[in-house]
Design an enzyme around this catalytic site. Structure first.
Site: not given
Ligand code: DQA
Length: 156
Positions: A12-13, A20, A25, A82, A85, A106, A108, A115
């Site tokens: 998501p996002n 964003r 990011y 990735n 959230a 995993e 990110h 954070r």
């Molecule tokens: C994320 C880190 C997550 O905590 C966050 O909710 C994201 C992006 C990252 O790529 O840094 O949406 O996965």
């Protein structure tokens, strides 16, 4: 013999990358990251199938299909995930990864452990063989390199 195939899933996002919170990011968009993954994959001799969705169930569907080829259109030898959230909340993703026998990294862009405290927990980490975080878009590329090296070590 079919080419090694890596499934790269973003949750998501992450379609908003570039717009964003660029201070966290970075400025690179997800299509740009996908293009870099395809190019790096070609150099490494693997195919990268990169996808994004905002829907937890769709991620679960793709992981399940990848684990049991023939039952779906997705095929993979390993996964980069990735989960955004959902990383911090999703037992369904943990179960999906546990259900399939595919090495998963995993990924990110940021370093969640540096954070907010709610980002310090990863529900999916115990189902992954490793984690790359904190390197911005490079996290995806580093994770691809690590996963391919691992697959080559296992399969020879
Ligand atoms: C994320 C880190 C997550 O905590 C966050 O909710 C994201 C992006 C990252 O790529 O840094 O949406 O996965």
């Amino acid at each position: 013999m079919p080419a090694v195939r890596i499934l790269c899933l973003s949750g998501p996002n992450l379609q908003l990358l570039g717009k964003r919170e660029p201070e966290i990011y970075g400025k690179e968009t997800l299509p740009e990251i996908h293009a870099r993954l395809a190019a790096r994959g070609a150099e490494l001799g693997v195919e990268v199938d990169a996808r994004q969705t905002n829907h937890e169930g769709t991620l679960v569907d793709w992981i399940g299909e990848a684990g049991f080829p023939g039952e779906g259109k997705v095929r993979a030898d390993g996964i980069l995930l990735n989960a955004g959230a959902y990383t911090h909340t999703s037992l369904a993703l943990y179960d999906a990864l546990r259900s399939v026998n595919l090495p998963t990294i995993e990924v990110h862009l940021s370093n969640p452990e540096a954070r907010e405290s709610f980002r310090h927990v990863s529900r999916i980490a115990p189902a992954c063989v490793g984690k790359v975080c904190g390197f911005g878009a490079e996290s995806y590329l580093l994770a691809l390199q690590g996963l391919v090296a691992r697959l080559r070590t296992i399969t020879g």
